[in-house]
Write an enzyme that holds these catalytic residues in place. Structure first.
Site, short mmCIF file in Angstrom:
data_model
loop_
_atom_site.label_atom_id
_atom_site.label_comp_id
_atom_site.label_asym_id
_atom_site.label_seq_id
_atom_site.Cartn_x
_atom_site.Cartn_y
_atom_site.Cartn_z
N ASN A 73 10.60 12.42 -7.99
CA ASN A 73 10.06 12.65 -6.64
C ASN A 73 11.21 13.02 -5.70
OD1 ASN A 73 11.17 10.14 -5.42
ND2 ASN A 73 9.88 9.21 -7.00
N GLY A 106 12.72 -3.53 -1.62
CA GLY A 106 12.43 -2.42 -2.55
C GLY A 106 12.18 -1.14 -1.77
N PHE A 135 8.67 -1.35 0.63
CA PHE A 135 8.42 -0.17 1.45
C PHE A 135 7.11 0.44 0.95
CE2 PHE A 135 11.75 1.65 4.30
CZ PHE A 135 12.55 0.53 4.36
N LYS A 161 -0.96 -3.38 0.10
CA LYS A 161 0.21 -3.60 -0.77
C LYS A 161 0.83 -4.97 -0.51
CE LYS A 161 1.37 1.04 -2.04
NZ LYS A 161 1.73 2.33 -1.55
#
Ligand code: PMT
Length: 418
Positions: free
Chosen positions: A220, A283, A336, A350
């Site tokens: 990515n 993270g 994140f 999340k």
């Protein structure tokens, strides 16, 4: 005996609401044995009266460069020489801008140019003002010039906002002034000094690469810059930092322990091997959720599939941050979230699904922030609310995030400050 005993402290007061705390500051400095001379800007007297500060300091307050009587008693150059230390508290955006460009429109700014004494600045202003890039640049310029920056703190503001910009409390300012080791802060460390002393942070950053064959991979657009900036802010805050970096992440400060990895499985292994003593895990990495199931040893050739569509079978990668949260060894785990729609809703999902303490969400449908950009705009979502941080450099946003996280999780991290 206090380090401040017998010291001549020139206290500059500028025009912000936090000026109402300066009588306590003067009293505290004097209780520590210092001689205090107050110099006010014209706007400061709208918030606290010269009479009050004169009464507590026992000396006439100075404010006018052109006051012939006062100048006859101790001229501004003598005042600049008299000071062993200068403290400006509160320091408004206006005063900070004057000092950053070496401008001298009034007595206080003139003194600062004319003195050889160390100068400390305690910024205090509305959080949006503090986060404005122009103010950030001016503060970095002051840090480069050798000014010592103390604070500001994070929290409720007189205007009803919540965020960075509160003046450091008088007792903490006095402690900072008494610290003979206090050194000018290097650019970028504005207001972070000591916030994370004794803490060990682990930060993941960058992309992962998942091999399709020996020459191709799935990945990515992550550059690793956001995680790198956070790692450097954490270092400036006094933490020891381990950075687990995916491929292509630029070089970092030599005091950061760096573990380079390629795949999500490598990242998972590196994280769990080095997790001991980690108190805060962040993270930031854009970890590939899936990897090709079968990776041939030789390069795949077009001839093998000529004329046909190619179907890759993918298997799920381990969820690294969820495994860290689940293992129970790390007191605070922050993720994140890169979202393109329903950003806050998805971030909240999340937060609960991965059992995290907070999630920092960025809207990556905006190509001027997030992936592979020097800037970001994020919202810190935690179990009791949300804190937005407007668009600014990843370095500036990282400093705000470190300050906010230390405030939010000071109990879990066993922090005395802030
Ligand atoms: O690297 P930059 O160019 O500076 O860009 C910064 C960024 C956009 C990559 C960063 O700000 C960001 O949003 N990082 C998270 C990217 C992401 O993959 O988000 P996610 O929503 O897919 O993952 C949520 C969380 O789970 C993240 O903390 C992620 O690190 C973690 N995760 C995800 C999958 C997985 N297998 N393991 C994980 O640990």
């Amino acid at each position: 005996m206090s380090e401040l005993s017998g010291q001549n402290i020139l206290l500059g007061v500028s025009g912000g609401i936090a000026a109402y705390k300066t009588p306590m500051l003067v009293r505290g400095l004097m209780a520590a044995g210092a001689n205090v001379q107050v110099v006010m800007t014209a706007n400061a007297s709208r918030f606290v009266t010269p009479t009050t500060l004169q009464a507590v300091s026992g000396r006439p307050v100075r404010s006018d460069l052109w006051d012939a009587e006062a100048e006859a008693a101790m001229g501004h150059i003598e005042l600049a020489r008299w000071a062993d230390q200068i403290l400006i508290a509160p320091a408004t955006a206006n005063v900070i801008a004057d000092l950053a460009r070496g401008s001298a429109p009034d007595l206080l700014s003139t003194l600062c140019l004319a003195t050889a004494a160390p100068i400390s600045i305690a910024p205090a202003m509305n959080q949006h003002m503090f986060q404005h890039p122009a103010v950030g640049e001016n503060l970095r310029r002051l840090a480069d010039l050798g000014y010592c920056l103390i604070g500001p703190e994070y929290g409720d503001q007189a205007c009803g906002d919540h965020g960075p910009g509160r003046m450091t409390e008088p007792e903490d300012l006095i402690r900072a002034m008494a610290d003979t080791q206090l050194e000018p802060q290097r650019a970028g460390s504005v207001g972070l000094a000591g916030l994370l002393t004794g803490q060990h942070l682990m930060i993941t950053t960058g992309p992962t690469r998942e091999a399709i064959d020996p020459v191709r991979y799935i990945s990515n657009h992550s550059s690793g810059l956001q995680g790198l900036a956070l790692a450097e802010a954490a270092l400036d805050a006094g933490a020891s930092v381990t950075l687990v970096a995916g491929p292509g992440v630029p070089a970092c400060h030599p005091d950061i322990k760096r573990l380079d990895v390629t795949t999500a499985q490598d990242m998972y292994a590196a994280v769990h091997q080095h997790l001991e003593h980690v108190s805060l895990f962040i993270g930031v990495a854009a970890v590939a959720d899936y990897r090709p199931q079968d990776v041939p040893a030789q390069k795949m050739k077009r001839g093998d599939q000529a004329g046909q569509n190619l179907t890759l079978s993918l298997v799920e990668n381990p969820d690294i941050i969820a495994s860290v949260a689940q293992c129970g060894r790390v007191p605070v785990v922050v993720g994140f979230a890169a979202e393109t729609e329903m950003t806050l809703e998805n971030a909240s999902l999340k937060l609960t699904r991965k059992k995290l303490d907070a999630v920092i969400v960025n809207d990556v449908s905006d190509s001027t922030i997030g992936f592979n950009s020097d800037h970001n705009a994020v919202t810190l979502v935690h179990h009791n609310g949300q804190l937005p941080f407007e668009k600014q450099s990843k370095q500036a946003i990282s400093r705000h995030l470190i300050t906010a996280l230390t405030t939010l999780f000071k109990d879990k991290l066993n922090l005395e400050q802030p």
